[in-house]
Design a protein around this motif. Structure first.
Motif, mmCIF file in Angstrom:
data_model
loop_
_atom_site.group_PDB
_atom_site.id
_atom_site.type_symbol
_atom_site.label_atom_id
_atom_site.label_comp_id
_atom_site.label_asym_id
_atom_site.label_seq_id
_atom_site.Cartn_x
_atom_site.Cartn_y
_atom_site.Cartn_z
ATOM 1 N N THR A 159 7.189 -1.971 -8.128
ATOM 2 C CA THR A 159 6.087 -2.104 -9.098
ATOM 3 C C THR A 159 4.840 -1.385 -8.588
ATOM 4 N N ALA A 160 4.532 -1.547 -7.302
ATOM 5 C CA ALA A 160 3.369 -0.852 -6.724
ATOM 6 C C ALA A 160 3.566 0.663 -6.783
ATOM 7 N N TYR A 161 4.777 1.131 -6.543
ATOM 8 C CA TYR A 161 5.074 2.568 -6.616
ATOM 9 C C TYR A 161 4.858 3.076 -8.043
ATOM 10 N N LYS B 131 0.859 -1.175 0.000
ATOM 11 C CA LYS B 131 0.000 0.000 0.000
ATOM 12 C C LYS B 131 0.897 1.226 0.000
ATOM 13 N N ILE B 132 0.830 2.025 -1.071
ATOM 14 C CA ILE B 132 1.597 3.267 -1.152
ATOM 15 C C ILE B 132 0.770 4.355 -0.469
ATOM 16 N N HIS B 133 1.340 4.972 0.575
ATOM 17 C CA HIS B 133 0.593 5.970 1.348
ATOM 18 C C HIS B 133 0.755 7.379 0.806
ATOM 19 N N ALA C 215 8.473 7.851 -1.841
ATOM 20 C CA ALA C 215 7.153 7.434 -1.357
ATOM 21 C C ALA C 215 7.283 6.723 -0.023
ATOM 22 N N ASN C 216 6.197 6.702 0.735
ATOM 23 C CA ASN C 216 6.083 5.905 1.957
ATOM 24 C C ASN C 216 5.106 4.778 1.676
ATOM 25 N N ALA C 217 5.389 3.608 2.251
ATOM 26 C CA ALA C 217 4.553 2.449 1.969
ATOM 27 C C ALA C 217 4.430 1.560 3.194
ATOM 28 N N SER C 218 3.439 0.666 3.136
ATOM 29 C CA SER C 218 3.262 -0.404 4.104
ATOM 30 C C SER C 218 3.193 -1.700 3.313
ATOM 31 N N VAL C 219 3.718 -2.760 3.898
ATOM 32 C CA VAL C 219 3.739 -4.049 3.221
ATOM 33 C C VAL C 219 3.162 -5.095 4.169
ATOM 34 N N THR C 220 2.269 -5.936 3.663
ATOM 35 C CA THR C 220 1.730 -7.045 4.434
ATOM 36 C C THR C 220 2.210 -8.332 3.789
ATOM 37 N N LEU C 221 2.814 -9.194 4.597
ATOM 38 C CA LEU C 221 3.391 -10.441 4.106
ATOM 39 C C LEU C 221 2.484 -11.609 4.460
ATOM 40 N N GLY C 222 2.001 -12.288 3.435
ATOM 41 C CA GLY C 222 1.188 -13.475 3.637
ATOM 42 C C GLY C 222 -0.084 -13.226 4.415
ATOM 43 N N GLY C 223 -0.534 -11.976 4.484
ATOM 44 C CA GLY C 223 -1.737 -11.655 5.251
ATOM 45 C C GLY C 223 -1.543 -11.816 6.747
ATOM 46 N N CYS C 224 -0.290 -12.049 7.191
ATOM 47 C CA CYS C 224 -0.027 -12.344 8.601
ATOM 48 C C CYS C 224 0.924 -11.379 9.287
#
Length: 158
Positions: A95-97, A25-27, A37-46
């Motif tokens: 890639t998300a950025y 998620k790019i904030h 950019a600032n981002a958050s990353v979720t790994l495996g939904g966990c």
């Protein structure tokens, strides 16, 4: 008496680990400075990693993990453990950025909101003065001013 031995379990077949889902998620995107950019990353939904940054350098954009200042520089709080996952993590965030940049530069079209199915406020019938229903029989007629008293708003005045 013969000694009983426990059966040895068959070795488990080796499987390659399933690929971990990486959700980015790019904030915010910055237009000046070394932070792109600032981002958050979720790994495996966990497991969530906050404070990930997309940084600019002479060699191009790269991903910076959250860290803290140490006596001789910065130390990452968390990091990919294998070179393969490090590469995949970097590529996914970059890639998300780039997708977010593309989305921001696309011309946006706005559709007019559809009209409501119910009639609008202006179209509704406004309550008006109520019409008096003429009495069906003459004996039910209210008394006139010449009889017993005057009427005011349906009430007899004495």
């Amino acid at each position: 008496m013969a000694k009983k031995t426990a059966p040895t379990p068959a070795p488990a077949p080796e499987r390659e680990p399933s690929p971990m889902e990486i959700e980015v998620k790019i904030h915010s995107i910055h237009t000046s400075g070394s932070t792109l950019a600032n981002a958050s990353v979720t790994l495996g939904g966990c497991f969530a990693v906050r404070g990930v940054k997309v940084m600019n350098s002479e060699k191009g954009a790269f991903v910076s993990m959250p860290g803290y200042r140490f006596s001789d520089g910065y130390k990452d709080v968390c990091f990919p453990c294998t070179p393969e996952f490090h590469k995949r993590f970097q590529q996914t965030v970059l890639t998300a950025y780039r997708q977010e940049l593309t989305r921001l530069h696309e011309p946006q079209t706005y559709e007019r909101p559809r009209q409501r199915e119910k009639p609008a406020f202006e179209e509704r019938a406004a309550p008006g003065p109520q019409e008096e229903v003429p009495p069906e029989r003459p004996e039910e007629a209210p008394a006139g001013p010449e009889e017993e008293g005057h009427t005011l708003g349906g009430m007899a005045m004495q």
